[in-house]
Design a protein around this motif. Structure first.
Motif, PDB file in Angstrom:
ATOM      1  N   ARG A 269      -4.408  44.418  92.743  1.00 54.54           N
ATOM      2  CA  ARG A 269      -5.084  45.237  94.040  1.00 54.54           C
ATOM      3  C   ARG A 269      -5.652  44.071  94.920  1.00 54.54           C
ATOM      4  NH1 ARG A 269      -7.504  48.531  90.783  1.00 54.54           N
ATOM      5  NH2 ARG A 269      -6.194  50.502  91.255  1.00 54.54           N
ATOM      6  N   ASN A 270      -6.634  43.406  94.191  1.00 53.94           N
ATOM      7  CA  ASN A 270      -6.970  42.269  94.952  1.00 53.94           C
ATOM      8  C   ASN A 270      -6.145  41.461  95.995  1.00 53.94           C
ATOM      9  OD1 ASN A 270      -9.651  43.003  94.220  1.00 53.94           O
ATOM     10  ND2 ASN A 270      -9.945  41.640  92.604  1.00 53.94           N
ATOM     11  N   ALA A 271      -4.996  41.207  95.358  1.00 54.97           N
ATOM     12  CA  ALA A 271      -4.113  40.145  95.882  1.00 54.97           C
ATOM     13  C   ALA A 271      -3.483  40.980  97.389  1.00 54.97           C
ATOM     14  CB  ALA A 271      -2.894  39.891  94.903  1.00 54.97           C
ATOM     15  N   ILE A 272      -3.202  42.446  97.038  1.00 55.22           N
ATOM     16  CA  ILE A 272      -2.619  43.000  98.228  1.00 55.22           C
ATOM     17  C   ILE A 272      -3.859  43.244  99.300  1.00 55.22           C
ATOM     18  CG2 ILE A 272      -2.119  45.494  98.674  1.00 55.22           C
ATOM     19  CD1 ILE A 272      -1.063  45.783  96.141  1.00 55.22           C
ATOM     20  N   ARG A 273      -5.162  43.278  98.929  1.00 53.79           N
ATOM     21  CA  ARG A 273      -6.156  43.389  99.993  1.00 53.79           C
ATOM     22  C   ARG A 273      -6.473  42.186 100.673  1.00 53.79           C
ATOM     23  NH1 ARG A 273      -9.943  47.063  96.268  1.00 53.79           N
ATOM     24  NH2 ARG A 273      -8.993  49.112  96.894  1.00 53.79           N
ATOM     25  N   LYS A 274      -6.082  40.870  99.787  1.00 60.00           N
ATOM     26  CA  LYS A 274      -6.309  39.686 100.450  1.00 60.00           C
ATOM     27  C   LYS A 274      -5.179  39.446 101.361  1.00 60.00           C
ATOM     28  CE  LYS A 274      -8.050  35.473 100.230  1.00 60.00           C
ATOM     29  NZ  LYS A 274      -9.367  35.096 100.443  1.00 60.00           N
ATOM     30  N   LEU A 275      -4.074  39.949 101.333  1.00 60.07           N
ATOM     31  CA  LEU A 275      -2.951  39.899 102.326  1.00 60.07           C
ATOM     32  C   LEU A 275      -3.214  40.642 103.465  1.00 60.07           C
ATOM     33  CD1 LEU A 275      -0.107  39.488  99.563  1.00 60.07           C
ATOM     34  CD2 LEU A 275      -1.057  37.578 101.162  1.00 60.07           C
TER      35      LEU A 275
ATOM     36  N   PRO B 298       3.253  37.222  90.400  1.00 61.57           N
ATOM     37  CA  PRO B 298       2.878  36.774  91.813  1.00 61.57           C
ATOM     38  C   PRO B 298       1.392  36.502  91.983  1.00 61.57           C
ATOM     39  CG  PRO B 298       4.076  38.873  91.901  1.00 61.57           C
ATOM     40  CD  PRO B 298       4.096  38.331  90.402  1.00 61.57           C
ATOM     41  N   GLU B 299       0.763  37.523  91.495  1.00 61.79           N
ATOM     42  CA  GLU B 299      -0.685  37.683  91.935  1.00 61.79           C
ATOM     43  C   GLU B 299      -1.694  36.628  91.126  1.00 61.79           C
ATOM     44  OE1 GLU B 299      -0.491  40.055  88.141  1.00 61.79           O
ATOM     45  OE2 GLU B 299       0.867  39.120  89.789  1.00 61.79           O
TER      46      GLU B 299
ATOM     47  N   LYS C  54     -11.428  38.498  93.277  1.00 63.62           N
ATOM     48  CA  LYS C  54     -11.141  38.586  94.835  1.00 63.62           C
ATOM     49  C   LYS C  54     -10.506  37.482  95.716  1.00 63.62           C
ATOM     50  CE  LYS C  54     -14.650  42.058  95.380  1.00 63.62           C
ATOM     51  NZ  LYS C  54     -15.936  42.648  96.262  1.00 63.62           N
ATOM     52  N   ASN C  55     -10.999  36.393  95.049  1.00 59.46           N
ATOM     53  CA  ASN C  55     -10.560  35.077  95.821  1.00 59.46           C
ATOM     54  C   ASN C  55      -9.767  34.043  94.833  1.00 59.46           C
ATOM     55  OD1 ASN C  55     -11.450  35.566  98.565  1.00 59.46           O
ATOM     56  ND2 ASN C  55     -13.417  35.792  97.417  1.00 59.46           N
TER      57      ASN C  55
END
Length: 530
Positions: A16-22, A184-185, A304-305
């Motif tokens: 979820r965080n990876a999607i938002r980071k992108l 991938p995340e 998150k990062n």
């Protein structure tokens, strides 16, 4: 809008965080019909094949996933999700998979390699895919004990393969459906790039130049991991800080050493190239209700990062808080996984469990190791071992496994055994390190974090005799810890012991050694790195 299939399978927060980071919005599947209506679906999976399939069937998701894939709607499966595409798995005999791809998923069989495969490995592309258009051969993160293999009936699905003793399928694709065995995340910038291309365009999964025969090429190799460890506790002012001890004493001139803030340091190490980040909670925090544990917030913020694997250790056991709420070890681990952890590290509780197990060698299913590995898989359970040397004049003086040491004891003793300790090294138990690690492997652990009280804070190098002893006793990966003082120590432990990973704390925190310099030294010695 990206739709995430969250059915309680491990660390979904990182996806979820990876999607938002992108830069994309994400929503969760709330009912089975959402699987079919989603523009793009991310289907992650972590843990036991049987548990994953049971949950998918229970919630009415399995049938809809199959229907979606047959309709060729954009779908991205991760890790166990790829395995679920197949007919079944040796991990859970008799449990049917989704049956989309012909074949059975089987356990790695090469006896010369540690299982699970944990770490960064390469891939070999067998088809052209715009999803990998910017991929430049970087290593990606794998963590699994079971793998899918090519057969004449599934070759049209194969996108990439990877070598780990044997060649296995590391990604499948057909039309606009893809699934990867790697995460991938958790694969840094390279993995985020692959995920981003899936999210950007509904046509990014188009695969060109499909071949029915596998191409030849050099074998991929798994990298040795360099891990940054953060000992986290509250100081006397009540602030959560990263500290470091010498022989586990974290105070200097009466004050707790403060080497930085955990979230900030973890991000720095990720950006500097750490292959994993480990948090060891060395403060009790046991009076808090589980939902208010300070380390939960640390994990949430870090994930998150930081897009490499995160391990959390300390207090992974059952407990009752000050409000009278009881939590099983599985409850505690599950909360950490939901907060961003990929693995949990068990310390003292593992020693107590092994003491009971050694009495009759019967598994009860009640230990923290068993509870967590049954649901989340062996790869999710790390055993943190805190041994110290006990010197003897001859191996006949003790029933414990000894080593003839090159570093005699204070009275010239030529032998020693390694006593396991609890309570942060403050209490020794009548269990040696070989007894502990072999029993933990039998109970279901997937990795050993091997500390050494005698070496801690010395900067004199890892205890090679200890690491060799443990590597020779188990078939699961071993992380060498305690004593690193310079890049050469990492090269030495890899060459002399075969450890899969090496961990350090103080030298990184104080800036005495850079992660980049360690990796450079290891690579110059001819050792595979990321």
């Amino acid at each position: 809008m990206i739709t995430l299939l969250d059915y309680g399978a491990g660390n979904v927060r990182s996806v979820r965080n990876a999607i938002r980071k992108l830069g994309f919005e994400v929503r969760d599947v709330e009912k089975p019909e959402d699987i079919l209506s989603a523009d793009k679906l991310i289907f992650p999976g972590v843990g036991n094949f049987g548990v994953v399939m049971q949950r998918l069937v229970r919630d009415g998701y399995a049938e809809k996933i199959v229907e979606r894939i047959r309709q060729d709607k954009p779908t991205f499966g991760i890790c166990v999700a790829l395995q679920a595409f197949f007919d079944g798995s040796e991990e859970s005999p008799g449990v049917a998979g989704l049956g989309i791809i012909p074949g059975q998923v089987k356990r790695f069989t090469d006896s010369g390699l540690s299982v699970p495969q944990i770490g960064w490995n390469g891939i070999k592309l067998h088809k052209e895919s715009s999803l990998f258009s910017a991929y430049n051969g970087e290593k990606l993160y794998f963590v699994h004990s079971y793998k899918a293999s090519a057969n004449p009936d599934n070759r049209d699905w194969i996108l990439t393969t990877t070598d780990y003793g044997e060649e296995f399928i590391s990604a499948v694709a057909k039309g606009r459906v893809i699934a990867t065995q790697f995460h991938p995340e958790k694969s840094g910038a390279a993995g985020l790039g692959i995920l981003e291309r899936f999210l950007q365009d509904s046509e990014t999964l188009t695969v060109c130049g499909a071949k029915n025969t596998l191409i030849a090429g050099e074998k991929t190799q798994i990298a040795r991991r360099i891990i940054a460890c953060l000992d986290v506790r509250s100081n006397d002012a009540g602030d959560l800080v990263v500290t470091k001890g010498d022989q586990y004493d974290v105070r200097q001139e009466g004050e707790v050493r403060n080497l930085g803030k955990p979230v900030e340091l973890a991000r720095r190490y990720y950006e500097e190239g750490a292959d994993e980040v480990t948090f060891l909670n060395i403060t009790g925090f046991r009076d808090f209700p589980l939902q208010d544990q300070p380390m939960i917030e640390v994990l949430k913020e870090t994930s998150k990062n930081v897009f490499v694997p995160l391990t959390i250790g300390g207090g992974i056991r059952e407990f009752t808080d000050s409000e009278g709420n009881f939590y099983s070890a599985l409850d505690v681990a599950s909360q950490y996984f939901r907060s961003g952890a990929d693995k949990v590290s068990i310390g003292s509780d593992a020693v107590y469990s092994v003491e009971e197990y050694l009495k009759n060698r019967e598994k009860t299913g009640k230990t923290a190791i068993e509870q967590i590995s049954i649901v989340y898989g062996a790869q999710a359970v790390v055993i943190s071992v805190d041994p110290r040397r006990v010197y003897v004049k001859s191996s006949d003086e003790t029933s414990h496994t000894t080593v003839k040491t090159q570093f005699p004891g204070p009275n010239g003793e030529e032998y020693c055994w390694y006593q396991c300790t609890v309570r942060g090294g403050r209490e020794g138990r009548d269990v040696d390190v070989v007894q502990l690690v072999t029993a933990c492997e039998e109970l279901g652990a997937g990795e050993i974090l091997l500390n050494c009280i005698d070496k801690d804070g010395t900067n004199s190098g890892f205890d090679l005799e200890l690491v060799r002893m443990v590597k020779g006793a188990v078939s699961i990966p071993v992380i060498a810890s305690s004593g690193a003082g310079c890049p050469a120590h990492f090269t030495e432990v890899f060459l002399e012991t075969g450890a899969e990973a090496a961990l350090a704390a103080g030298i990184f925190h104080r800036g005495e050694v850079k992660i980049s310099s360690v990796k450079r030294a290891v690579a110059e010695a001819g050792i595979e790195t990321r």
